[in-house]
Design an enzyme around this catalytic site. Structure first.
Site, short mmCIF file in Angstrom:
data_model
loop_
_atom_site.label_atom_id
_atom_site.label_comp_id
_atom_site.label_asym_id
_atom_site.label_seq_id
_atom_site.Cartn_x
_atom_site.Cartn_y
_atom_site.Cartn_z
N TYR A 103 21.85 -2.97 -36.33
CA TYR A 103 20.48 -3.47 -36.28
C TYR A 103 19.92 -3.89 -37.64
O TYR A 103 18.81 -4.40 -37.72
CB TYR A 103 19.56 -2.44 -35.63
CG TYR A 103 19.63 -2.49 -34.11
CD1 TYR A 103 19.19 -3.62 -33.43
CD2 TYR A 103 20.15 -1.44 -33.38
CE1 TYR A 103 19.28 -3.70 -32.05
CE2 TYR A 103 20.24 -1.50 -32.00
CZ TYR A 103 19.80 -2.64 -31.34
OH TYR A 103 19.88 -2.72 -29.98
N GLU A 189 35.95 18.21 -19.58
CA GLU A 189 35.62 16.78 -19.61
C GLU A 189 34.14 16.51 -19.46
O GLU A 189 33.56 15.73 -20.21
CB GLU A 189 36.38 16.06 -18.49
CG GLU A 189 35.99 14.58 -18.32
CD GLU A 189 36.66 13.94 -17.13
OE1 GLU A 189 36.19 12.86 -16.73
OE2 GLU A 189 37.64 14.49 -16.58
N ASP A 241 39.24 15.90 -14.87
CA ASP A 241 39.43 15.46 -13.50
C ASP A 241 40.87 15.01 -13.28
O ASP A 241 41.53 14.53 -14.21
CB ASP A 241 38.51 14.27 -13.17
CG ASP A 241 37.06 14.67 -13.00
OD1 ASP A 241 36.79 15.87 -12.76
OD2 ASP A 241 36.19 13.78 -13.11
#
Length: 362
Positions: A103, A189, A241
């Site tokens: 920015y 996770e 997962d």
């Protein structure tokens, strides 16, 4: 590259930046095209049969940039713009995120990825890590458990409230006075699993440190984990997962990312063990069929690509076998599916039994 370049040597880095920019200016003033060489790094290749050197931290090639081609001219321009910002940060002893830097000149940089690449080029060019440039990540990670430490004068006393989430420190290189009574580190996770363990008072009954990157881990979370491994010498387990995305997260912790392969030694957790969830867990723990989701075509393509990574066959053939099993079965499931019979199943049964199995295995 840790150890090669401490923050206390920022004066030396500033001088090297000054020498580099001065040489570019001299080349331009004398009508010559600057010539900038950037080494190329990778932490894996896509040929499991190759006798490769991907596991070493040596360069795997080199790119040379001049002003003779427009794309290279633009890349040099972006590198110099970011380098001037880095120089200012070091001179003023301030820190900024990659987003902050973007920015400062959004119309010139055009996209965040341009800044990311320039920072990587600078790290390679000056043989340093991102933190040496005073460029920090906006941390997403959380930690709880048997741990306390200080970061830049701030006290983090997880021991005082074992199941309370604390933010992973952003200025990891300023972490000191680490004290822990933990027996192992557990990386999960997702924040939902982290919160489940917190609600179940997991750390009260299990002497451990629990960390989550809340999905794909940022640099601060990975660097903090590496620091704890180096200081505490504890075993590290990872719970993700049972799907391609979860495995990608596991691989990033263990082997590092391709994007930051140049700084792999300070970011990876080389001794991390995969605790689960494994494809076979769906049968072992009687996961209902409605919790098993079919692999999408994208999932299958991603899994097939991951199976080609050289480090799996070379270092972790059992992990590769689990991936093949998931692909063969054609289904995936989330960690939470293991708790279908009881909310506290993960904290009271699954994780403790897996940890005991790891401890008792040779």
């Amino acid at each position: 590259m840790e150890g090669k370049f401490a923050i206390s040597e920022s004066t030396n880095l500033l001088q090297r930046i000054k020498d580099f920019t001065q040489s570019v200016v001299v080349d331009l003033a004398e009508g010559r095209s600057p010539k900038i060489s950037i080494n190329q790094f990778r932490n894996y290749c896509m040929n499991p049969e190759a006798d490769c050197l991907c596991s070493s931290d040596k360069p795997k090639g080199q790119e040379i940039f001049t002003l003779k081609k427009e794309p290279q001219t633009y890349r040099i321009d972006m590198l110099l713009r970011v380098l001037l910002i880095v120089q200012q940060l070091l001179q003023e002893n301030r820190h900024a995120s990659k987003r902050d830097i973007y920015y400062m000149h959004p119309s010139a940089f055009k996209a965040q990825s341009i800044v990311d690449r320039a920072i990587g080029d600078i790290c390679i060019l000056f043989q340093c890590s991102r933190y040496n440039l005073n460029v920090v990540s906006v941390g997403n990670g959380l930690v709880m458990g048997w741990l306390k430490f200080r970061e830049a004068g701030r006290k983090f006393d997880c021991l005082n409230s074992l199941n309370t989430a604390y933010p992973v420190p952003v200025l990891v290189e300023e972490v000191e006075d680490i004290v822990s009574l933990a027996e192992y580190i557990l990386v999960v996770e997702k924040e939902t699993v982290f919160q489940r363990l917190a609600n179940d008072m997991f750390c009260k009954t299990n002497r451990c440190i629990v960390i989550t990157g809340r999905g794909y881990p940022d640099v601060s979370t990975r660097r903090f984990l590496r620091l704890l491994m180096e200081k505490l010498h504890l075993p590290v387990h990872c719970l993700v997962d049972c799907d391609p995305y979860g495995f990608e997260i596991l691989a990033t912790y263990r082997f590092g990312s391709m994007q930051m392969a140049y700084d792999i030694e300070s970011l990876r957790a080389p001794d991390m063990k995969w605790l689960g969830a494994f494809p076979s867990d769906s049968e072992v723990y009687s996961v209902p069929k409605q919790c098993l989701l079919p692999l999408t075509e994208e999932d299958k393509k991603r899994t097939e690509a991951m199976l080609l990574r050289c480090y799996l066959k070379r270092e972790m053939p059992q992990w590769r076998l689990e991936l093949e099993t998931m692909l063969k079965r054609g289904v995936k499931f989330e960690i939470e599916a293991l708790s279908v019979h009881s909310l506290s199943f993960l904290s009271e049964v699954y994780i403790p039994s897996k940890i005991r199995r790891e401890v008792s295995s040779p």
